[in-house]
Design a protein around this motif. Structure first.
Motif, PDB file in Angstrom:
ATOM      1  N   LEU A  28      31.693  23.244  52.525  1.00  0.00           N
ATOM      2  CA  LEU A  28      31.214  22.055  51.848  1.00  0.00           C
ATOM      3  C   LEU A  28      29.957  22.123  51.778  1.00  0.00           C
ATOM      4  N   GLN A  29      29.306  21.791  52.698  1.00  0.00           N
ATOM      5  CA  GLN A  29      27.292  22.308  52.486  1.00  0.00           C
ATOM      6  C   GLN A  29      27.477  23.440  51.016  1.00  0.00           C
ATOM      7  N   SER A  30      27.775  24.602  51.005  1.00  0.00           N
ATOM      8  CA  SER A  30      26.770  25.632  50.521  1.00  0.00           C
ATOM      9  C   SER A  30      27.598  25.169  48.512  1.00  0.00           C
ATOM     10  N   HIS A  31      28.680  24.662  48.722  1.00  0.00           N
ATOM     11  CA  HIS A  31      29.214  24.843  47.467  1.00  0.00           C
ATOM     12  C   HIS A  31      28.580  23.071  46.694  1.00  0.00           C
ATOM     13  N   VAL A  32      28.621  22.291  47.784  1.00  0.00           N
ATOM     14  CA  VAL A  32      28.158  21.394  46.935  1.00  0.00           C
ATOM     15  C   VAL A  32      26.927  21.204  46.477  1.00  0.00           C
ATOM     16  N   LEU A  33      25.874  22.045  47.929  1.00  0.00           N
ATOM     17  CA  LEU A  33      23.905  22.484  46.944  1.00  0.00           C
ATOM     18  C   LEU A  33      24.328  23.062  45.679  1.00  0.00           C
ATOM     19  N   HIS A  34      25.619  23.956  45.288  1.00  0.00           N
ATOM     20  CA  HIS A  34      24.896  25.739  44.777  1.00  0.00           C
ATOM     21  C   HIS A  34      25.677  24.605  42.812  1.00  0.00           C
ATOM     22  N   VAL A  35      27.158  24.094  43.275  1.00  0.00           N
ATOM     23  CA  VAL A  35      27.345  23.249  42.061  1.00  0.00           C
ATOM     24  C   VAL A  35      26.267  22.367  41.445  1.00  0.00           C
ATOM     25  N   TYR A  36      25.842  21.260  42.471  1.00  0.00           N
ATOM     26  CA  TYR A  36      25.325  19.974  41.241  1.00  0.00           C
ATOM     27  C   TYR A  36      23.551  20.807  41.425  1.00  0.00           C
ATOM     28  N   PHE A  37      23.070  21.714  42.619  1.00  0.00           N
ATOM     29  CA  PHE A  37      21.295  21.400  42.822  1.00  0.00           C
ATOM     30  C   PHE A  37      21.470  22.716  41.216  1.00  0.00           C
ATOM     31  N   LEU A  38      22.517  23.851  42.093  1.00  0.00           N
ATOM     32  CA  LEU A  38      22.021  24.871  40.891  1.00  0.00           C
ATOM     33  C   LEU A  38      22.355  25.623  39.788  1.00  0.00           C
ATOM     34  N   ALA A  39      23.873  25.159  39.296  1.00  0.00           N
ATOM     35  CA  ALA A  39      24.592  25.413  38.627  1.00  0.00           C
ATOM     36  C   ALA A  39      24.098  24.796  37.250  1.00  0.00           C
ATOM     37  N   LYS A  55      26.782  16.149  49.900  1.00  0.00           N
ATOM     38  CA  LYS A  55      25.539  16.682  50.613  1.00  0.00           C
ATOM     39  C   LYS A  55      25.722  16.243  52.395  1.00  0.00           C
ATOM     40  N   LYS A  56      25.096  15.160  52.378  1.00  0.00           N
ATOM     41  CA  LYS A  56      25.038  14.366  53.523  1.00  0.00           C
ATOM     42  C   LYS A  56      26.522  14.290  54.482  1.00  0.00           C
ATOM     43  N   LEU A  57      27.291  14.081  53.895  1.00  0.00           N
ATOM     44  CA  LEU A  57      28.906  14.335  54.537  1.00  0.00           C
ATOM     45  C   LEU A  57      28.989  15.349  55.498  1.00  0.00           C
ATOM     46  N   ALA A  58      28.395  16.990  54.273  1.00  0.00           N
ATOM     47  CA  ALA A  58      29.085  17.831  54.616  1.00  0.00           C
ATOM     48  C   ALA A  58      28.205  18.428  55.810  1.00  0.00           C
ATOM     49  N   ASN A  59      27.237  18.188  56.025  1.00  0.00           N
ATOM     50  CA  ASN A  59      26.110  17.991  57.170  1.00  0.00           C
ATOM     51  C   ASN A  59      26.678  17.415  57.768  1.00  0.00           C
ATOM     52  N   ASP A  60      27.037  16.225  58.632  1.00  0.00           N
ATOM     53  CA  ASP A  60      27.362  15.402  59.019  1.00  0.00           C
ATOM     54  C   ASP A  60      27.986  16.362  59.851  1.00  0.00           C
ATOM     55  N   TYR A  61      29.390  17.067  58.644  1.00  0.00           N
ATOM     56  CA  TYR A  61      30.763  17.204  59.585  1.00  0.00           C
ATOM     57  C   TYR A  61      30.298  18.854  60.436  1.00  0.00           C
ATOM     58  N   THR A  62      28.891  19.497  59.671  1.00  0.00           N
ATOM     59  CA  THR A  62      28.687  20.361  60.465  1.00  0.00           C
ATOM     60  C   THR A  62      27.517  20.044  61.895  1.00  0.00           C
ATOM     61  N   GLU A  63      27.594  18.685  62.219  1.00  0.00           N
ATOM     62  CA  GLU A  63      26.579  18.637  63.232  1.00  0.00           C
ATOM     63  C   GLU A  63      27.473  18.110  64.128  1.00  0.00           C
ATOM     64  N   VAL A  64      28.723  16.832  63.578  1.00  0.00           N
ATOM     65  CA  VAL A  64      29.463  16.827  64.660  1.00  0.00           C
ATOM     66  C   VAL A  64      30.154  18.188  65.514  1.00  0.00           C
ATOM     67  N   MET A  65      30.485  18.959  64.386  1.00  0.00           N
ATOM     68  CA  MET A  65      31.242  20.418  65.356  1.00  0.00           C
ATOM     69  C   MET A  65      30.334  21.694  66.327  1.00  0.00           C
ATOM     70  N   GLY A  66      28.925  21.304  64.986  1.00  0.00           N
ATOM     71  CA  GLY A  66      28.218  22.631  66.523  1.00  0.00           C
ATOM     72  C   GLY A  66      27.344  21.872  66.825  1.00  0.00           C
ATOM     73  N   GLY A  67      27.248  21.129  66.536  1.00  0.00           N
ATOM     74  CA  GLY A  67      26.089  20.185  66.808  1.00  0.00           C
ATOM     75  C   GLY A  67      24.544  20.211  66.670  1.00  0.00           C
ATOM     76  N   ARG A  68      24.500  20.793  65.494  1.00  0.00           N
ATOM     77  CA  ARG A  68      23.589  20.392  64.481  1.00  0.00           C
ATOM     78  C   ARG A  68      23.875  21.137  63.149  1.00  0.00           C
ATOM     79  N   LEU A 122      35.745  11.710  54.728  1.00  0.00           N
ATOM     80  CA  LEU A 122      35.773  12.172  53.729  1.00  0.00           C
ATOM     81  C   LEU A 122      37.323  11.820  53.110  1.00  0.00           C
ATOM     82  N   ILE A 123      37.742  10.889  53.583  1.00  0.00           N
ATOM     83  CA  ILE A 123      39.092   9.840  52.808  1.00  0.00           C
ATOM     84  C   ILE A 123      38.108   9.043  51.847  1.00  0.00           C
ATOM     85  N   ALA A 124      37.116   8.301  51.989  1.00  0.00           N
ATOM     86  CA  ALA A 124      35.916   7.835  51.703  1.00  0.00           C
ATOM     87  C   ALA A 124      35.224   8.562  50.150  1.00  0.00           C
ATOM     88  N   ALA A 125      34.941   9.990  50.155  1.00  0.00           N
ATOM     89  CA  ALA A 125      34.314  10.549  49.586  1.00  0.00           C
ATOM     90  C   ALA A 125      35.234  11.319  48.802  1.00  0.00           C
TER      91      ALA A 125
END
Length: 435
Positions: free
Chosen positions: A107-118, A146-159, A187-190
């Motif tokens: 989610l982090q990477s695809h959102v970044l690439h689609v919106y910001f790079l492509a 992107k913020k949602l995906a970042n926070d998802y990773t932080e909750v799962m992995g610690g940062r 995620l539901i709200a998104a």
């Protein structure tokens, strides 16, 4: 303009939205294409050498630093390789948590690439920054996702970057149930933001260029393969065990590139979102299958520009699949598990899918339990050959109908469509048309 008079020499420096140093060299003389090369000029980084002498549990946290975007994937692939070398079998809970962590990275990477790079390519913007003025809600939506995906990773992995919770045999610190429930609610709200993302991509005009190639990805009979499976080829419609990955990648070198190239059953093969969707369409979440149809992605698809569309399909898949996995984790109750391990001799390979394609790691340990051999093959080194083959096929077809500027843009778009990770530092692309 008469195509027979097209003799081009164009230099484009410091083009952003690719990772690392790459040069595209194209010779055209009197409307005839004489040379097309994708030259990678990055210096070797020697990460495999860093692991020599390390203990098994140290390696995943070190090699995750290979990439700041795919750090989760490098950590998971190396963890699986080390565990294979040590004869470690993990619990269903650990597998579930790793899948959730991996999908947060997608989610982090695809959102970044689609919106910001492509997307800027398709709307005629040099970067995402001008879009903040012309399309402010699009940029706000991208930042929310992107913020949602970042926070998802932080909750799962610690940062958010280089998470430390995953380790050999299990989890050092389990995700907090309340924070996990909050991610589920977000995620539901998104979902409306995801629907608007589909609308944005649906409005884009995708270049209609195709070239049949071999698609390679993980494949699993019971799920859309992002964490487990065999290495599958669209050509043979069969797979090989991950331990036999070298028979797939068959790395070789070319004079004009510092990265190794790969090939399997053809001159080249493709990995990444489009390869995964082509090979595993039936395992996609039903909502993602519906989105693929709405976006005109029908398998098999041989248009590499459609990789950006496939990334959106995977965003939808990962969002809905994550909701289901979070519910499973919360309903089952997460439990602490022993993670103590005594190092031993052995060799093992591991693979996961990362946003840019299948990622392989392999490690060997001596009798003292210290690493004595290592190998990592990233998706971009597997894709570089295929990107050049696409360029060689498309440039002769584009040349008669495009100006120099249009041809240059389409070559840059093609490279960016693969979401390449040439290196993790400088962003630059040189395009040369030599007379």
């Amino acid at each position: 303009m008469n195509p027979d008079t097209k003799t081009y020499r164009i230099d484009v420096h410091h083009v952003t939205r690719v990772e690392g140093h790459g040069n595209i060299r194209i010779n055209t003389r009197d409307g005839v294409v004489e040379e097309v090369k994708l030259c990678i000029v990055e210096a070797n980084r020697f990460f495999e050498s860093f692991t020599r002498g390390m203990q098994p549990q140290e390696i995943p946290w070190i090699v995750g630093r290979i990439c700041g975007i795919c750090c989760v994937g490098h950590q998971l692939s190396s963890t699986k390789a080390v565990e294979a070398s040590q004869g470690i079998t993990v619990s269903p809970q650990t597998v579930l948590l790793r899948k959730m962590l991996n999908e947060s990275q997608f989610l982090q990477s695809h959102v970044l690439h689609v919106y910001f790079l492509a997307v800027p390519d398709f709307v005629g913007a040099p970067s995402v920054l001008p879009l903040a003025k012309t399309h402010p809600e699009v940029v706000r939506r991208a930042l929310r996702l992107k913020k949602l995906a970042n926070d998802y990773t932080e909750v799962m992995g610690g940062r958010t970057l280089h998470p430390m919770s995953n380790t050999l045999k299990g989890w050092r610190k389990l995700p907090d149930p309340e924070r996990l429930e909050a991610i589920r609610a977000r995620l539901i709200a998104a979902l409306p933001d995801l629907e608007e993302t589909i609308a944005v991509v649906r409005s884009l005009k995708i270049p209609p260029y195709e070239r049949e190639t071999e698609f390679v990805s993980l494949k699993h009979p019971d799920e859309y393969a992002l964490y487990d499976g065999e290495v599958y080829s669209s050509d043979t419609r069969s797979g090989v065990p991950v331990a036999e990955y070298r028979s797939v990648t068959n790395e070789f070198t070319v004079a004009h590139s510092t990265t190794k190239w790969s090939r399997w059953h053809r001159d080249s093969y493709a990995v990444g979102a489009l390869a995964r969707v082509n090979n595993n369409f039936e395992q996609l979440h039903p909502e993602a299958q519906t989105v693929a149809e709405r976006l005109g992605l029908k398998v098999p698809c041989y248009n590499p520009y459609m990789n950006n569309v496939a990334q959106v399909v995977e965003i939808i898949h990962c969002a809905h699949n994550s909701l289901a996995m979070i519910e499973t984790a919360l309903n089952g109750g997460l439990k602490e598990e022993p993670i103590i391990h005594i190092p031993c001799a052995g060799r093992g390979a591991g693979a996961v899918e990362v946003p840019r394609g299948i990622l392989f790691h392999e490690y060997a340990f001596d009798d003292a339990g210290r690493c004595c051999d290592a190998n990592a093959i990233i998706p971009t080194s597997q894709n570089i050959n295929n990107i050049e083959q696409d360029m060689k096929a498309f440039v002769p077809r584009m040349l008669p109908v495009m100006s120099k500027e249009e041809l240059t843009l389409h070559m840059e778009m093609l490279l960016r469509a693969y979401d390449p990770c040439i290196s993790c530092s400088v962003h630059m692309l040189d395009v040369e048309f030599l007379d």
